[in-house]
Design a protein around this motif. Structure first.
Motif, PDB file in Angstrom:
ATOM      1  N   GLU A 152       0.826  -1.203   0.000  1.00 41.50           N
ATOM      2  CA  GLU A 152       0.000   0.000   0.000  1.00 41.50           C
ATOM      3  C   GLU A 152       0.864   1.258   0.000  1.00 41.50           C
ATOM      4  N   ILE A 153       0.432   2.244  -0.775  1.00 41.25           N
ATOM      5  CA  ILE A 153       1.063   3.562  -0.784  1.00 41.25           C
ATOM      6  C   ILE A 153       0.386   4.405   0.287  1.00 41.25           C
ATOM      7  N   ALA A 154       1.110   4.752   1.329  1.00 42.83           N
ATOM      8  CA  ALA A 154       0.523   5.497   2.441  1.00 42.83           C
ATOM      9  C   ALA A 154       0.568   7.006   2.225  1.00 42.83           C
ATOM     10  N   ASP A 155       1.426   7.471   1.337  1.00 39.83           N
ATOM     11  CA  ASP A 155       1.629   8.900   1.115  1.00 39.83           C
ATOM     12  C   ASP A 155       0.468   9.486   0.315  1.00 39.83           C
ATOM     13  N   GLN A 156      -0.359  10.326   0.958  1.00 39.63           N
ATOM     14  CA  GLN A 156      -1.498  10.934   0.278  1.00 39.63           C
ATOM     15  C   GLN A 156      -1.077  11.964  -0.768  1.00 39.63           C
ATOM     16  N   GLU A 157       0.188  12.378  -0.744  1.00 37.17           N
ATOM     17  CA  GLU A 157       0.696  13.316  -1.737  1.00 37.17           C
ATOM     18  C   GLU A 157       1.263  12.602  -2.965  1.00 37.17           C
ATOM     19  N   HIS A 158       1.306  11.295  -2.911  1.00 34.24           N
ATOM     20  CA  HIS A 158       1.810  10.542  -4.056  1.00 34.24           C
ATOM     21  C   HIS A 158       0.962  10.872  -5.289  1.00 34.24           C
ATOM     22  N   ARG A 194      -0.213   9.268  -7.811  1.00 33.43           N
ATOM     23  CA  ARG A 194      -1.308   8.350  -8.119  1.00 33.43           C
ATOM     24  C   ARG A 194      -2.459   8.511  -7.136  1.00 33.43           C
ATOM     25  N   VAL A 195      -2.129   8.750  -5.867  1.00 30.26           N
ATOM     26  CA  VAL A 195      -3.167   8.964  -4.865  1.00 30.26           C
ATOM     27  C   VAL A 195      -3.858  10.301  -5.106  1.00 30.26           C
ATOM     28  N   ALA A 196      -3.068  11.338  -5.359  1.00 35.11           N
ATOM     29  CA  ALA A 196      -3.632  12.670  -5.587  1.00 35.11           C
ATOM     30  C   ALA A 196      -4.562  12.682  -6.791  1.00 35.11           C
ATOM     31  N   ARG A 197      -4.194  11.962  -7.840  1.00 38.68           N
ATOM     32  CA  ARG A 197      -5.041  11.899  -9.029  1.00 38.68           C
ATOM     33  C   ARG A 197      -6.367  11.226  -8.708  1.00 38.68           C
ATOM     34  N   ALA A 198      -6.325  10.143  -7.952  1.00 43.13           N
ATOM     35  CA  ALA A 198      -7.553   9.432  -7.602  1.00 43.13           C
ATOM     36  C   ALA A 198      -8.455  10.276  -6.713  1.00 43.13           C
ATOM     37  N   LEU A 199      -7.863  11.100  -5.844  1.00 38.91           N
ATOM     38  CA  LEU A 199      -8.653  11.933  -4.936  1.00 38.91           C
ATOM     39  C   LEU A 199      -9.463  12.993  -5.672  1.00 38.91           C
ATOM     40  N   ALA A 200      -9.135  13.260  -6.928  1.00 33.97           N
ATOM     41  CA  ALA A 200      -9.919  14.212  -7.708  1.00 33.97           C
ATOM     42  C   ALA A 200     -11.301  13.661  -8.033  1.00 33.97           C
ATOM     43  N   TYR A 201     -11.460  12.335  -7.963  1.00 35.24           N
ATOM     44  CA  TYR A 201     -12.719  11.705  -8.349  1.00 35.24           C
ATOM     45  C   TYR A 201     -13.359  10.883  -7.236  1.00 35.24           C
ATOM     46  N   ARG A 202     -12.591  10.560  -6.195  1.00 36.00           N
ATOM     47  CA  ARG A 202     -13.095   9.676  -5.153  1.00 36.00           C
ATOM     48  C   ARG A 202     -12.637  10.155  -3.781  1.00 36.00           C
TER      49      ARG A 202
END
Length: 218
Positions: free
Chosen positions: A115-121, A123-131
């Protein structure tokens, strides 16, 4: 805004029922509902029944449906109707997706994940735009993302590196999402033209329930 169309359920209720195999009546009609939140808006198309969830006047929506296409079974996904929604709201859309769902599976995934724990990563940041509540796991050659999308449903998405294709990794990642989801079911969207993705998710046990066109504000 009060909903129109004779159904008592909200968008979340309609989706939950569809996941159980209980679909809106196939009577050729369109149900108009308010948005479940400020982010989520769009159109769901089931067999001979559509659902428009948008904070706009239901009478205007029905007039645009009638003007877009004489066939009520096809009107809600007609490009002219979708273009009218975008022009009215200032929102945009990417594609009409195949909407699929699968039940959760017990135990840990059969594939090794980190798991990627870094919310600034990125891939995570891109997903947060939609979910919301986004979590991302990576495997050797790919990744799987879970997050809450339309009306709070748990959604999965997978990515496979080009040099890792044709090895069943997409199917394995899609199946892993069924082990990782905290909900009874997990949803996934695929572009109908992406036959590779459609095959991977169906091989992982996801079943088609309808079509979906999401209107995004960014």
């Amino acid at each position: 805004m009060a909903h129109d169309g004779g159904m008592s359920a909200d968008v979340a209720g309609i989706l939950a029922a569809a996941a159980r195999g209980d679909f809106p009546a196939p009577d050729g009609s369109t149900t108009v509902l308010p948005q479940p939140n400020a982010r989520d808006a769009g159109v769901l198309a089931f067999t001979a029944h559509s659902v428009v969830f948008l904070d706009e006047d239901p009478e205007w929506i029905r007039a645009e449906l009638a003007a877009a296409c004489p066939d009520p079974l096809a009107a809600s996904m007609n490009p002219r109707f979708l273009a009218a929604l975008m022009a009215r709201t200032g929102r945009s859309m990417n594609t009409i997706d195949l909407l699929t769902v699968a039940g959760a599976l017990p135990g840990a995934p059969e594939i090794a994940l980190r798991e990627i724990a870094d919310q600034e990563h990125p891939r995570v940041a891109r997903a947060l735009a939609y979910r919301d509540e986004v979590r991302v796991w990576v495997a050797d050659g790919g990744m799987v993302t879970l997050g809450r999308g339309v009306a709070g449903r748990m959604e999965a998405a997978v990515e496979v590196d080009e040099d890792a294709r044709h090895r069943g990794l997409g199917r394995a990642l899609a199946r892993a999402a069924r082990h990782l989801t905290p909900d009874p079911v997990v949803w996934a969207q695929q572009s109908p033209g992406n036959a590779r993705s459609v095959r991977a998710f169906q091989a992982a046990g996801y079943r088609p329930v309808g079509g979906e066109a999401l209107l995004t504000a960014h």
